[in-house]
Write an enzyme that holds these catalytic residues in place. Structure first.
Site, PDB file in Angstrom:
ATOM      1  N   TRP A 124     -22.374 -34.274 -42.852  1.00 51.78           N
ATOM      2  CA  TRP A 124     -21.611 -33.928 -44.129  1.00 51.78           C
ATOM      3  C   TRP A 124     -19.992 -33.661 -43.673  1.00 51.78           C
ATOM      4  O   TRP A 124     -19.749 -33.129 -42.582  1.00 51.78           O
ATOM      5  CB  TRP A 124     -22.199 -32.541 -44.917  1.00 51.78           C
ATOM      6  CG  TRP A 124     -21.403 -32.374 -46.047  1.00 51.78           C
ATOM      7  CD1 TRP A 124     -20.818 -33.139 -46.682  1.00 51.78           C
ATOM      8  CD2 TRP A 124     -21.320 -31.034 -46.553  1.00 51.78           C
ATOM      9  NE1 TRP A 124     -20.563 -32.513 -48.032  1.00 51.78           N
ATOM     10  CE2 TRP A 124     -20.615 -31.057 -48.031  1.00 51.78           C
ATOM     11  CE3 TRP A 124     -21.975 -29.743 -46.205  1.00 51.78           C
ATOM     12  CZ2 TRP A 124     -20.559 -29.893 -48.710  1.00 51.78           C
ATOM     13  CZ3 TRP A 124     -21.715 -28.822 -47.206  1.00 51.78           C
ATOM     14  CH2 TRP A 124     -21.205 -28.954 -48.249  1.00 51.78           C
ATOM     15  N   TYR A 155     -21.163 -38.343 -49.168  1.00 50.44           N
ATOM     16  CA  TYR A 155     -20.147 -37.897 -47.967  1.00 50.44           C
ATOM     17  C   TYR A 155     -19.108 -38.769 -47.671  1.00 50.44           C
ATOM     18  O   TYR A 155     -19.306 -39.810 -47.359  1.00 50.44           O
ATOM     19  CB  TYR A 155     -21.101 -37.580 -46.482  1.00 50.44           C
ATOM     20  CG  TYR A 155     -22.302 -36.810 -46.784  1.00 50.44           C
ATOM     21  CD1 TYR A 155     -22.599 -35.843 -47.760  1.00 50.44           C
ATOM     22  CD2 TYR A 155     -23.247 -36.928 -45.764  1.00 50.44           C
ATOM     23  CE1 TYR A 155     -23.494 -34.946 -48.023  1.00 50.44           C
ATOM     24  CE2 TYR A 155     -24.167 -35.983 -45.928  1.00 50.44           C
ATOM     25  CZ  TYR A 155     -24.479 -35.122 -46.929  1.00 50.44           C
ATOM     26  OH  TYR A 155     -25.559 -34.342 -47.060  1.00 50.44           O
ATOM     27  N   GLN A 167     -35.295 -31.800 -48.858  1.00 44.34           N
ATOM     28  CA  GLN A 167     -34.220 -31.107 -48.243  1.00 44.34           C
ATOM     29  C   GLN A 167     -33.588 -30.093 -49.040  1.00 44.34           C
ATOM     30  O   GLN A 167     -32.897 -30.298 -50.087  1.00 44.34           O
ATOM     31  CB  GLN A 167     -33.187 -32.236 -47.604  1.00 44.34           C
ATOM     32  CG  GLN A 167     -32.249 -31.937 -46.564  1.00 44.34           C
ATOM     33  CD  GLN A 167     -31.317 -32.887 -46.488  1.00 44.34           C
ATOM     34  OE1 GLN A 167     -30.105 -32.725 -46.570  1.00 44.34           O
ATOM     35  NE2 GLN A 167     -31.903 -33.932 -45.934  1.00 44.34           N
ATOM     36  N   TYR A 188     -30.896 -28.072 -44.697  1.00 41.59           N
ATOM     37  CA  TYR A 188     -29.265 -28.226 -44.553  1.00 41.59           C
ATOM     38  C   TYR A 188     -28.736 -27.058 -44.249  1.00 41.59           C
ATOM     39  O   TYR A 188     -29.177 -26.248 -44.838  1.00 41.59           O
ATOM     40  CB  TYR A 188     -28.778 -29.365 -45.551  1.00 41.59           C
ATOM     41  CG  TYR A 188     -28.655 -28.781 -46.796  1.00 41.59           C
ATOM     42  CD1 TYR A 188     -27.225 -28.115 -47.145  1.00 41.59           C
ATOM     43  CD2 TYR A 188     -29.415 -29.120 -47.896  1.00 41.59           C
ATOM     44  CE1 TYR A 188     -27.323 -27.730 -48.617  1.00 41.59           C
ATOM     45  CE2 TYR A 188     -29.319 -28.834 -49.208  1.00 41.59           C
ATOM     46  CZ  TYR A 188     -28.020 -28.098 -49.665  1.00 41.59           C
ATOM     47  OH  TYR A 188     -28.006 -27.602 -50.763  1.00 41.59           O
ATOM     48  N   LEU A 203     -27.066 -23.303 -40.072  1.00 38.83           N
ATOM     49  CA  LEU A 203     -26.200 -22.595 -39.095  1.00 38.83           C
ATOM     50  C   LEU A 203     -25.488 -21.329 -39.859  1.00 38.83           C
ATOM     51  O   LEU A 203     -25.103 -20.329 -39.718  1.00 38.83           O
ATOM     52  CB  LEU A 203     -25.473 -23.156 -38.041  1.00 38.83           C
ATOM     53  CG  LEU A 203     -26.290 -24.312 -37.449  1.00 38.83           C
ATOM     54  CD1 LEU A 203     -25.246 -24.692 -36.064  1.00 38.83           C
ATOM     55  CD2 LEU A 203     -27.663 -23.756 -36.868  1.00 38.83           C
TER      56      LEU A 203
END
Length: 285
Positions: A27, A60, A171, A199, A202
């Protein structure tokens, strides 16, 4: 905290396809021609150090991420890779879905996708989506099919309609600061044998705002993003697909993916970001 360099066992999807237990997201990659070469170098480095699953989508960069990924992966052996792309929901209606997949494959410069996802729920009847899935599977254009950003109610509606058995993957957004799926969605996925892919696993800006989480990371000698990835890999409840656009960040991800946290560290993270005690709306970005 242990540093486990044992190769990760793949996840076997309900259709029998093996999916790597760690992926690499794209992405925002490919959106700037000025960054094209450095991003390509980071992707190629990711392949060379052991990443084999790559996740992209038409959305994307309007296909630019697929083009960048396709350019890079031409330099490596296709049968060692696992490629995922996503179709816009308004194209997920049989013939348009098949045509869209052909466009993705042209941009990726490959003959097939390992996994094809509906990017988010839309207005196309799911029966038509499954018709496109059947056509693509029969033609060898895809190996597995799934969805993205489907919440508990949407999946339960598909189950009630007898349409859930063909879904290999859902997802969704999932990281230590966004744990809502643990209350109901994740148990439902596990009950139906549907793999969860995470997704934005983090989300460094959000995680770094927690002084408690940052302190746990510092004590472990990790950055907050590294701790988040180690948390994902230790728990094993979802397949994370982090992203990096620089070689050193790729290396940091790989190092974190090998770390297994202790029970005390996991408990401390539960204090910093408690598990949900009630149903939560699905986080989507």
């Amino acid at each position: 905290m242990d540093d486990d360099k044992t190769p990760l066992a793949p996840i076997t999807l309900r259709s029998g396809i093996d999916m790597p237990a760690l992926g690499f997201g794209t992405w925002h990659l490919g959106e700037s021609r000025g960054a094209w070469q450095s991003e390509a170098a980071a992707l190629l480095h990711a392949v060379d150090v052991g990443f084999t699953q790559f996740d992209t989508a038409e959305m994307y960069g309007d296909g630019a991420a697929e083009e960048l990924l396709g350019e890079v992966l031409q330099q490596r052996q296709r049968d060692k890779l696992f490629l995922t792309s996503k179709v816009y929901p308004w194209k997920a209606d049989g013939e348009r879905m098949v045509a869209a997949c052909e466009d993705y494959l042209q941009r990726l410069q490959h003959d097939y996708l390992d996994l094809y996802l509906v990017h988010w729920p839309g207005g196309v009847p799911f029966e038509k989506t499954l018709a496109g899935d059947e056509t693509l599977l029969a033609a060898g254009k895809i190996r597995a099919f799934g969805v993205s950003n489907f919440d508990t109610s949407e999946l339960r509606s598909l189950n009630a309609a007898g349409l859930i058995d063909r879904i290999d993957v859902n997802q969704v957004m999932y990281n230590p600061a966004r744990r809502g799926i643990e209350f109901d969605l994740l148990p439902d996925l596990q009950a139906h044998g549907i793999a969860c892919v995470a997704y934005t696993p983090l989300e460094p800006h959000r995680l770094s705002r927690s002084s408690a989480f940052t302190a746990i990371a510092s004590e472990a000698g990790l950055s907050p993003p590294q701790l988040a990835l180690a948390w994902q890999m230790t728990r094993g409840t979802a397949v994370p697909i982090p992203k990096a656009s620089r070689n050193e960040h790729v290396d940091a991800l790989l190092a974190a993916s090998r770390i297994r946290l202790t029970a005390d560290q996991l408990d401390a993270i539960d204090v910093a970001f408690p598990p949900p005690r009630s149903a939560q709306p699905l986080d989507i970005i």
